[in-house]
Write an enzyme that holds these catalytic residues in place. Structure first.
Site, PDB file in Angstrom:
ATOM      1  N   SER A  58       0.830  -1.207   0.000  1.00 46.41           N
ATOM      2  CA  SER A  58       0.000   0.000   0.000  1.00 46.41           C
ATOM      3  C   SER A  58       0.865   1.257   0.000  1.00 46.41           C
ATOM      4  O   SER A  58       2.014   1.236   0.450  1.00 46.41           O
ATOM      5  CB  SER A  58      -0.857  -0.032   1.267  1.00 46.41           C
ATOM      6  N   LYS A  83      -7.812  -0.086  -9.400  1.00 46.58           N
ATOM      7  CA  LYS A  83      -8.368  -0.897  -8.307  1.00 46.58           C
ATOM      8  C   LYS A  83      -9.590  -0.210  -7.726  1.00 46.58           C
ATOM      9  O   LYS A  83      -9.480   0.927  -7.232  1.00 46.58           O
ATOM     10  CB  LYS A  83      -7.301  -1.081  -7.217  1.00 46.58           C
ATOM     11  N   THR A 131      -5.813   3.117  -6.713  1.00 50.98           N
ATOM     12  CA  THR A 131      -7.092   2.864  -6.037  1.00 50.98           C
ATOM     13  C   THR A 131      -8.031   4.039  -6.262  1.00 50.98           C
ATOM     14  O   THR A 131      -7.674   5.192  -6.012  1.00 50.98           O
ATOM     15  CB  THR A 131      -6.861   2.624  -4.535  1.00 50.98           C
TER      16      THR A 131
END
Ligand code: FMN
Length: 382
Positions: free
Chosen positions: A109, A255, A158
């Site tokens: 992440s 994502k 993301t």
């Protein structure tokens, strides 16, 4: 309960609950609002039954797939998740080593507690960096350049955290990054001395991919919900994503795509893959489950872009169902996070090992020797 008592992901969850202070457990286990979407993400797989073929000669089978140009020994990606050294002192290093051992794709992440450079130098299995687009453009540039220098295989941007989801368990516990020892939470940490000693005495908490540019989350404690809402760029749109893809220049995954319209736009901007995902139910509660959305997205864009089914996966059969519905592979977070929290690297290895066994056993029971033999004719919706 010991690690050897864990035979499925629910067992790892129980062990993690035993070992973690409840604010940390609830950060992993919890989701948004009423947590309906989190529950549905797994339940969706139960709406579909597998139709096996027998007598298929399954002495030799190959469960590997090629995802984003790289071979993965199993059709399963370990999704990027934040703050892993808070869950277990070995953190991202444990997950990276376990993924390496099994030859799997994994991700770290933007809020990883180990640096891009250190992970980049570990192993030759494929790795993705999960990018959160911040208001601070210099920070975005810095993370991309660091991934280029460290030769990450893909960036996954993301797109489902444009604001923080309402994670009520975290509101109640006051969980923050870094974890704060408030009077109300102190007891929860004190009664888990093993976790507390690891956290206090081992390597100091850090977010080394962000702390070059921001103090929130490291020097200054903030909730994860607050971090997303305050630090991430809510003006992010398709143009911005297209320019980030160009700046990165490598394999690119979006994502958090959930609609056919967005999947088509992902194809248009030249993304290599999409992860159909609702962030494990941690963002928009009431959002549809990735597995429920899979067929309509595959029917619209399959063959033009790789489609990864992310979230709710707890069983080898869930992976097989996703593949049969048309996904390139499945992915998930909690499927390895409970195990990480429960037992560090040996835990993650045991969890992946259980998936490997289940996937192989279930392929044999389905009468397939390669994953591309899993097609929609092998599924029935109830
Ligand atoms: C504790 C935790 C932290 C997460 N952190 C991130 C993150 O930093 N970035 C991200 O894109 N997704 C993050 N996710 C979402 C996962 O990448 C993945 O989409 C989700 O876990 C899938 O659902 P599952 O847990 O049911 O497999 C996180 C999920 C969990 C459970």
């Amino acid at each position: 309960m010991r690690l050897t008592d864990c035979h499925n992901i629910a067992d790892f969850r129980r062990l993690a609950k035993q070992r973690l202070p409840w604010p940390v457990f609830d950060y992993i286990d919890g989701a948004a609002d009423d947590e309906l979407t989190k529950a549905r993400n797994t339940a969706a797989f139960d709406q579909v039954d597998l139709v096996p073929n027998v007598l298929a000669g399954v002495a030799e089978i190959d469960p590997s797939v090629t995802v984003m140009g790289r071979k993965s020994a199993l059709p399963l990606i370990l999704s990027p998740t934040a703050l892993q050294r808070v869950f277990h002192w070995q953190g991202e290093r444990a997950v990276a080593r376990a993924a390496q051992k099994f030859g799997l794709w994994f991700g770290i992440s933007s809020l990883a507690t180990v640096s891009i450079e250190e992970i980049g130098a570990m192993g030759d299995n494929p790795k993705m960096f999960q990018l959160y687009v911040h208001k601070d453009k210099g920070l975005n540039r810095s993370m991309i350049e660091r991934c280029q220098a460290a030769k990450f295989d893909a960036i996954a941007l993301t797109v489902d955290t444009i604001v923080g989801g309402k994670r009520e368990r975290c509101l109640r516990s006051g969980f923050s990054s870094p974890p704060r020892f408030t009077p109300s939470s102190a007891l929860s940490y004190a009664i888990k001395p093993r976790w507390a000693l690891d956290y206090l005495l081992r390597e100091k908490f850090a977010l080394p991919n962000l702390d070059t540019h921001v103090t929130a989350g490291t020097g200054e404690a903030i909730s994860i919900q607050g971090y997303f809402t305050e630090m991430l760029d809510q003006s992010m749109d398709w143009n911005m994503v297209a320019s980030i893809r160009e700046q990165w220049g490598g394999t690119f995954c979006l994502k958090g795509v959930m609609s056919v319209a967005d999947a088509r736009r992902a194809v248009e901007i030249g993304a290599d893959a999409i992860m159909i995902s609702n962030h494990g139910g941690r963002q928009l509660d009431g959002s549809r489950a990735p597995f429920d959305q899979l067929t309509e997205i595959v029917d619209a864009v399959g063959g033009q872009i790789e489609v990864i089914c992310d979230g709710g996966v707890r069983r080898g059969t869930h992976v097989l169902k996703a593949l049969a519905a048309g996904a390139t592979c499945a992915s998930g977070g909690r499927l390895y996070l409970y195990a990480l929290a429960a037992a560090g690297q040996p835990g993650v290895e045991r969890a992946i090992g259980i998936f490997a066994e289940e996937i192989e056993r279930d392929m044999k029971l389905m009468g397939v020797t390669r994953v591309d033999q899993l097609t929609r004719e092998r599924l029935r919706w109830r």
